[in-house]
Motif scaffolding. Structure first.
Motif, PDB file in Angstrom:
ATOM      1  N   GLY A 149      -7.761   6.851   2.637  1.00 45.24           N
ATOM      2  CA  GLY A 149      -7.782   5.575   2.599  1.00 45.24           C
ATOM      3  C   GLY A 149      -6.722   4.867   2.033  1.00 45.24           C
ATOM      4  N   GLN A 150      -6.767   3.681   1.667  1.00 42.73           N
ATOM      5  CA  GLN A 150      -5.566   2.899   1.204  1.00 42.73           C
ATOM      6  C   GLN A 150      -6.058   1.975   0.079  1.00 42.73           C
ATOM      7  OE1 GLN A 150      -4.460   1.127   5.107  1.00 42.73           O
ATOM      8  NE2 GLN A 150      -2.526   2.459   4.834  1.00 42.73           N
ATOM      9  N   THR A 151      -5.254   1.662  -0.514  1.00 41.79           N
ATOM     10  CA  THR A 151      -5.227   0.362  -1.656  1.00 41.79           C
ATOM     11  C   THR A 151      -6.067  -0.722  -0.739  1.00 41.79           C
ATOM     12  OG1 THR A 151      -3.295   1.047  -2.684  1.00 41.79           O
ATOM     13  CG2 THR A 151      -4.220  -1.254  -3.127  1.00 41.79           C
ATOM     14  N   GLU A 152      -5.561  -0.787   0.594  1.00 39.33           N
ATOM     15  CA  GLU A 152      -6.074  -2.018   1.295  1.00 39.33           C
ATOM     16  C   GLU A 152      -7.674  -1.966   1.771  1.00 39.33           C
ATOM     17  OE1 GLU A 152      -3.183  -0.600   1.681  1.00 39.33           O
ATOM     18  OE2 GLU A 152      -1.553  -2.010   2.185  1.00 39.33           O
ATOM     19  N   SER A 153      -8.318  -0.616   1.508  1.00 40.82           N
ATOM     20  CA  SER A 153      -9.359  -0.424   2.013  1.00 40.82           C
ATOM     21  C   SER A 153     -10.416   0.326   0.991  1.00 40.82           C
ATOM     22  CB  SER A 153      -9.603   0.517   3.322  1.00 40.82           C
ATOM     23  OG  SER A 153      -8.731   1.750   2.903  1.00 40.82           O
TER      24      SER A 153
ATOM     25  N   PRO B  64       6.212  -2.596  -4.096  1.00 37.82           N
ATOM     26  CA  PRO B  64       4.743  -2.705  -4.310  1.00 37.82           C
ATOM     27  C   PRO B  64       4.113  -4.177  -3.539  1.00 37.82           C
ATOM     28  CG  PRO B  64       5.856  -2.977  -6.358  1.00 37.82           C
ATOM     29  CD  PRO B  64       6.645  -2.926  -5.522  1.00 37.82           C
ATOM     30  N   LYS B  65       3.045  -4.061  -3.012  1.00 33.73           N
ATOM     31  CA  LYS B  65       2.363  -5.207  -2.316  1.00 33.73           C
ATOM     32  C   LYS B  65       1.064  -5.351  -3.220  1.00 33.73           C
ATOM     33  CE  LYS B  65       2.609  -2.357   1.076  1.00 33.73           C
ATOM     34  NZ  LYS B  65       2.725  -1.490   2.172  1.00 33.73           N
ATOM     35  N   GLY B  66       0.790  -6.966  -3.210  1.00 35.46           N
ATOM     36  CA  GLY B  66      -0.480  -7.201  -4.240  1.00 35.46           C
ATOM     37  C   GLY B  66      -1.751  -7.341  -3.140  1.00 35.46           C
TER      38      GLY B  66
ATOM     39  N   GLY C  19       1.731  11.142   9.611  1.00 36.47           N
ATOM     40  CA  GLY C  19       2.656  10.878   8.665  1.00 36.47           C
ATOM     41  C   GLY C  19       2.638   9.496   8.529  1.00 36.47           C
ATOM     42  N   ARG C  20       3.324   8.971   7.486  1.00 36.35           N
ATOM     43  CA  ARG C  20       3.523   7.275   7.545  1.00 36.35           C
ATOM     44  C   ARG C  20       4.428   7.104   8.840  1.00 36.35           C
ATOM     45  NH1 ARG C  20       2.510   5.259   2.392  1.00 36.35           N
ATOM     46  NH2 ARG C  20       1.745   7.084   1.156  1.00 36.35           N
ATOM     47  N   ALA C  21       4.227   5.899   9.441  1.00 33.72           N
ATOM     48  CA  ALA C  21       4.909   5.620  10.770  1.00 33.72           C
ATOM     49  C   ALA C  21       6.417   5.596  10.373  1.00 33.72           C
ATOM     50  CB  ALA C  21       4.232   4.131  11.047  1.00 33.72           C
TER      51      ALA C  21
HETATM   52 MG    MG Z   1       0.466   1.704   2.182  1.00 33.16          MG
END
Ligand code: MG
Ligand code: ATP
Length: 532
Positions: A328-332, A193-195, A423-425
């Motif tokens: 969408g993403q956690t990042e956005s 996981p990334k913060g 898909g995810r890259a």
């Molecule tokens: Mg991600």
């Protein structure tokens, strides 16, 4: 081809605090229901906006008294309920940084987050006390371990008496829009996981895009957004999109079962539903779906994973409602979706929000022509992008390519500007030179009446480089036979380009998933690699 977004008609004010937005609504409408909480037993309780804000004020005062202040990072590990709403609002009120944690996290996940983020206080759900006790001695930054009720445990403080005696008034801190408000760890679908850091200004943008253009929440709505606290998705829908619109949140604290969910949707006459593709998929497989009368349901949205066409068709037939996808993403925030009033193209995620400029780009950062598969990218000036990954400037830098933020997902755009997810890259399968997105294969497999779930990954092959391998969970009572393998392969060949069919199929009882329920194809891929 590049899409031109309209001039961004919204500007985030230089000072913004979402809690102040809720304060303003509550002082004008103190008796309006904010939360309708329904227990597994069927018992329900309503909390008004006035009560919720008073409770959040008491919590903010209790934190202040303890010494938790603006800029401190606080990890919240609470399940759905009044305490979660009160705590999130209370922490925003004091200008703290919220680290959302799921009650499903275990000791090592919790320890990782506390150490990585320098967490000062933890607010935990009582059953998590033993988990945290096993790691707390090594966590130097951790000063307070707090719990609502039942804290006879050494080293834990019960918040309830502090909150009870605290004042009901609190002046919400005027935070700058660029101060960090949320530190949300990603699902860990593709690795650790990334913060992800988001600013105090972020909810302003999220309200304008996701709550208004996608979910379409109105003040008179009873909204059921099923995401659980601990992920960005809870902040997106159950928290910001509902309270920011003065609507009522339907909060069900029981467990998921498709028939139970359908009964609740019917008996409470929910008007807006936001659920995961898995929840929709399981509801769509219920017999005699049309017996449920969802007369008030006018908006139904899905996000987090690809939405299968089958689900859209079934819901349209049974309830005359269009389930609208959102990406969408956690990042956005929400970036691409079937927005209100937009013609749906089942199988596609929809088009970018009018406030988002998105494109499919190549490795050099150039927009690709219509129909070509590439990286889904977002103009980096977009208002609702994250501030970066905590303590990881290199990874943050890697997520940009020129003027583009690169999502890590692949897709293509059609001539009308609809985006199709591949898909995810990392999950893309390259077989005999063909590029195959796992989603299309899985989507075809779950259309088969005997298939409950499926995941497709690349499996090493001496001739083709890789081949498509599908892991398939069959519906209850079905046994996997060699004949069924042929039948499923044939079935996929009829629905997709034949080269995409899974050359290998393995029947399994379960698929590896993240805590938030996403399939971890990385584990299946690794398994195939180890076997070869
Ligand atoms: Mg991600
Ligand atoms: P990690 O980044 O740790 O691997 P994660 O990407 O799963 O985890 P999230 O930010 O929760 O963490 O999920 C965002 C991702 O979920 C997107 O990048 C995309 O792959 C997938 N996703 C979200 N919505 C959709 C959708 N509507 N259709 C297809 N995929 C989606």
């Amino acid at each position: 081809m590049e899409l031109t977004a309209k001039e961004q008609p919204i500007q985030i004010p230089s000072e913004y605090n979402f809690a102040a937005e809720v304060d303003r609504y509550a002082s004008a409408h103190p008796d309006k229901a904010a939360l309708l909480i329904v227990e597994d037993s069927g018992e329900s309780v309503t909390h008004t906006y006035g009560q919720l804000v008073n409770y959040a004020n008491r919590i903010a005062n209790a934190f202040t008294e303890l010494g938790v202040t603006r800029g401190d990072t606080v990890m919240v590990l609470l399940p759905r309920g009044l305490e979660a709403y009160g705590t999130y609002l209370g922490l925003l009120k004091i200008g703290a940084i919220i680290l959302p944690g799921s009650e499903m996290l275990r000791a090592k996940d919790i320890e990782y987050r506390i150490k990585h983020a320098g967490v000062k206080a933890v607010i935990a759900f009582p059953p998590l006390i033993p988990e945290i006790n096993t790691v707390r001695s090594g966590c130097d930054s951790l000063r307070y371990c707090l719990v609502f009720g039942g804290a006879d445990e050494a080293g834990w403080t019960d918040l309830n008496p502090l909150v009870d005696k605290a004042s009901e008034t609190f002046a919400t801190v005027n935070t700058r829009a660029d101060e960090t408000a949320i530190l949300s760890y990603t699902s860990g679908t593709t690795g650790g996981p990334k913060g992800v850091m988001h600013s105090y200004g972020w909810p302003y943008a999220h309200l304008a895009i996701a709550a208004t253009q996608w979910l379409g929440v109105q003040e008179s709505d009873l909204v059921w957004a099923t995401a659980a606290p601990g992920w960005m998705k809870w902040i997106w829908s159950p928290f910001v999109s509902i309270l920011g619109k003065g609507a009522t949140a339907f909060v069900y604290s029981g467990r998921f079962s498709p028939t139970r969910y359908l009964k609740l949707l019917e008996s409470f006459q929910i008007s807006v539903l936001c659920a995961t593709p898995t929840e929709y998929r399981m509801m769509a497989k219920v017999d005699k779906l049309e017996q449920y009368k969802l007369d008030r349901l006018r908006s139904a949205c899905s996000a987090g994973e690809p939405l299968n066409r089958e689900v859209i068709d079934t819901f349209r037939r049974a309830f005359n409602i269009l389930v609208r996808d959102g990406y969408g993403q956690t990042e956005s925030t929400l970036l691409i979706g079937t927005f209100l009033g937009m013609e749906a193209r089942p199988g596609s995620m929809g088009r970018p929000s009018p406030l988002v400029k998105a494109a499919i780009i190549d490795e050099a950062g150039n927009p690709l022509p219509v129909g070509e598969v590439g990286d889904i990218a977002i103009d980096r000036s977009m208002i609702a992008l994250f501030q970066g990954y905590l303590h990881d400037p290199e990874r943050t830098a890697r997520s940009y390519r020129g003027n583009w933020y690169v999502t890590g997902d692949q897709g293509r755009m059609d001539e009308d500007g609809y985006f199709w997810f591949e898909g995810r890259a990392d999950d893309i399968i390259i077989s005999s030179g063909y590029t195959i997105g796992p989603f299309e294969v899985e989507d075809a497999l779950v259309k088969h009446p005997l298939v409950a779930e499926a995941a497709a990954v690349a499996s090493p092959d001496p001739i083709r480089g890789h081949i498509v391998k599908a892991f398939v969970i069959l519906k209850d009572g079905t046994t996997g036979t060699p004949e069924l393998v042929y039948e499923l392969q044939d079935h996929v060949k009829k629905l997709t380009a034949p080269y995409k069919y899974p050359r290998k199929i393995e029947f399994v009882d379960e698929l590896p998933k993240t805590n938030s329920g996403k399939i971890r194809r990385i584990e299946l891929r690794q398994k195939e690699l180890d076997r070869s």
